[in-house]
Motif scaffolding. Structure first.
Motif, PDB file in Angstrom:
ATOM      1  N   THR A  84     -12.728  56.963 -28.592  1.00 52.40           N
ATOM      2  CA  THR A  84     -13.216  56.961 -27.211  1.00 52.40           C
ATOM      3  C   THR A  84     -12.073  56.896 -26.198  1.00 52.40           C
ATOM      4  OG1 THR A  84     -13.467  54.550 -27.225  1.00 52.40           O
ATOM      5  CG2 THR A  84     -15.383  55.871 -27.874  1.00 52.40           C
ATOM      6  N   ILE A 116      -9.045  58.526 -26.563  1.00 51.37           N
ATOM      7  CA  ILE A 116      -8.149  59.691 -26.628  1.00 51.37           C
ATOM      8  C   ILE A 116      -8.429  60.596 -25.423  1.00 51.37           C
ATOM      9  CG2 ILE A 116      -7.565  61.766 -27.941  1.00 51.37           C
ATOM     10  CD1 ILE A 116      -8.275  60.173 -30.480  1.00 51.37           C
ATOM     11  N   ASN A 117      -7.363  60.937 -24.710  1.00 52.78           N
ATOM     12  CA  ASN A 117      -7.559  61.773 -23.521  1.00 52.78           C
ATOM     13  C   ASN A 117      -7.560  63.260 -23.881  1.00 52.78           C
ATOM     14  OD1 ASN A 117      -4.900  62.650 -23.788  1.00 52.78           O
ATOM     15  ND2 ASN A 117      -4.103  61.184 -22.294  1.00 52.78           N
ATOM     16  N   GLN A 118      -7.715  64.108 -22.864  1.00 50.80           N
ATOM     17  CA  GLN A 118      -7.854  65.548 -23.103  1.00 50.80           C
ATOM     18  C   GLN A 118      -6.582  66.183 -23.666  1.00 50.80           C
ATOM     19  OE1 GLN A 118      -8.834  67.268 -19.337  1.00 50.80           O
ATOM     20  NE2 GLN A 118      -6.878  66.709 -18.367  1.00 50.80           N
ATOM     21  N   THR A 125      -3.426  58.734 -27.103  1.00 50.64           N
ATOM     22  CA  THR A 125      -4.164  57.475 -27.147  1.00 50.64           C
ATOM     23  C   THR A 125      -3.805  56.618 -25.940  1.00 50.64           C
ATOM     24  OG1 THR A 125      -2.410  56.473 -28.469  1.00 50.64           O
ATOM     25  CG2 THR A 125      -4.246  57.495 -29.662  1.00 50.64           C
ATOM     26  N   ARG A 146     -11.743  63.076 -30.617  1.00 54.40           N
ATOM     27  CA  ARG A 146     -12.198  63.074 -29.230  1.00 54.40           C
ATOM     28  C   ARG A 146     -13.438  63.950 -29.076  1.00 54.40           C
ATOM     29  NH1 ARG A 146     -11.053  63.197 -23.703  1.00 54.40           N
ATOM     30  NH2 ARG A 146     -11.614  65.163 -22.711  1.00 54.40           N
ATOM     31  N   ASN A 164     -17.596  62.509 -28.529  1.00 54.42           N
ATOM     32  CA  ASN A 164     -18.264  62.864 -27.281  1.00 54.42           C
ATOM     33  C   ASN A 164     -19.402  63.859 -27.480  1.00 54.42           C
ATOM     34  OD1 ASN A 164     -16.735  61.461 -25.042  1.00 54.42           O
ATOM     35  ND2 ASN A 164     -15.041  62.439 -26.119  1.00 54.42           N
TER      36      ASN A 164
END
Length: 336
Positions: free
Chosen positions: A259, A261-263, A267, A297, A301
């Motif tokens: 949850t 982890i960005n685009q 981390t 990721r 989602n």
């Protein structure tokens, strides 16, 4: 009585203690090199099987090299005649760090282990270890033989041989808390911890530093979990209990990592990089860290993928902890 006679008697007792031939010191386990960050050689104390790193600081990775010698005599002892040309075994080095409850393995040879000298090499991430790290070789059965009567081991994962342990001593005074370093507290005395019969609790309130608590109210269990050594009923019971704890804790850490982890696949916290290092190839069948991060990721989602993701996580954790082997070891101890 000569040393050879003592060893022979000890071996005979060990054989009768387990339901199949087993040699506790049958593997000759030698560490030949230890290097920090690829270029700092460390002295090896072969006589005491000790690698002392307590005076060395500011390193991130230790590379350990050595050999495991599997003798013809051992193969002939633990495998039946019809399997000795192609003995079905798995050979590995077990890696244990009590202070961070790290229990991992480095596979040295799979499926078949004929007599030979097997080299090994593996890396230890300093962020995952502190205090002392125990290294010990094991030979276990690789194929099922339950349809055949006889005195030899039949179950996959049954222990056939082990070897003397080596220890890495690490200076931990300047290190941050390691991932999953457990804190023992009496839950009954702390309002912020769950009460009742809880054995453990993963506190994620400080997301930068998750904390694993073990319930000191269960003193008998805690005593077993703090036991040292790699053989005996306490060691087998300890490993089985840690499997229980890890089966609960790792999924929480993996989901929280997913949850965050960005685009760009990055981390949020340092410990999440350690989680990806441990599980990237198990979660996504050999994927590298970057690929696994993007897959995590995306899956977390996508509500249609959540069930599949949880199955992947459960499979990955069981690959790491290998509960059947721990339970088999525990059952073997119960047969003594």
């Amino acid at each position: 009585m000569s040393t050879e006679e003592i060893e022979t008697r000890t071996q005979r007792l060990r054989t009768t203690a387990l339901p199949h031939p087993y040699r506790e010191t049958g593997l000759e386990f030698t560490v030949t090199d230890c290097t920090l960050d690829n270029d700092r050689e460390v002295d090896i104390r072969s006589s005491s099987r000790l690698i002392q790193l307590t005076s060395l600081t500011e390193w991130d990775q230790a590379t350990v090299k050595g050999t495991i010698d599997v003798s013809e005599d051992l193969v002939n002892y633990v495998f039946p005649d019809d399997e000795q040309d192609d003995p079905p075994g798995n050979l590995f080095v077990a890696i244990r760090c009590q202070q961070t409850i790290l229990r991992d393995r480095e596979v040295v040879k799979e499926d078949s282990v004929p007599p030979d000298e097997y080299p090994f090499e593996f890396d230890l991430n300093r962020a995952m270890i502190r205090g002392g790290v125990e290294l010990q070789p094991y030979l276990v059965r690789a194929d099922d033989r339950s349809e055949v009567d006889g005195r030899y081991a039949t179950d996959i994962g049954a222990r056939l041989a082990s070897g003397d342990e080596w220890v890495l001593e690490i200076d931990d005074t300047d290190l941050p808390d390691g991932l999953l370093r457990p804190h023992i507290e009496n839950f009954s005395e702390m309002n912020e911890l769950p009460s009742g019969d809880h054995l453990h609790y993963l506190d994620m309130s400080d997301a930068e530093r998750p904390t694993l608590y073990l319930n000191g109210d269960h003193s008998a269990i805690i005593n077993v979990m703090e036991s040292r050594g790699s053989t005996g009923p306490d060691a087998r019971m300890r490993d089985a209990i840690y499997d229980l704890v890890e089966a609960s804790v790792w999924p929480q850490l993996i989901i929280r990592t997913a949850t965050d982890i960005n685009q760009d696949g990055e981390t949020r916290y340092d410990w999440q990089d350690d989680v990806l290092d441990l599980y990237h190839d198990k979660l996504y069948d050999g994927a590298d860290v970057e690929e696994a991060a993007m897959n995590l990721r995306e899956d977390v989602n996508d509500e249609d993928q959540l069930v599949t993701l949880m199955q992947h996580i459960d499979d990955a954790v069981q690959q790491k902890t290998e509960p059947p082997e721990q339970l088999i070891n525990l059952l073997e101890e119960g047969l003594k």
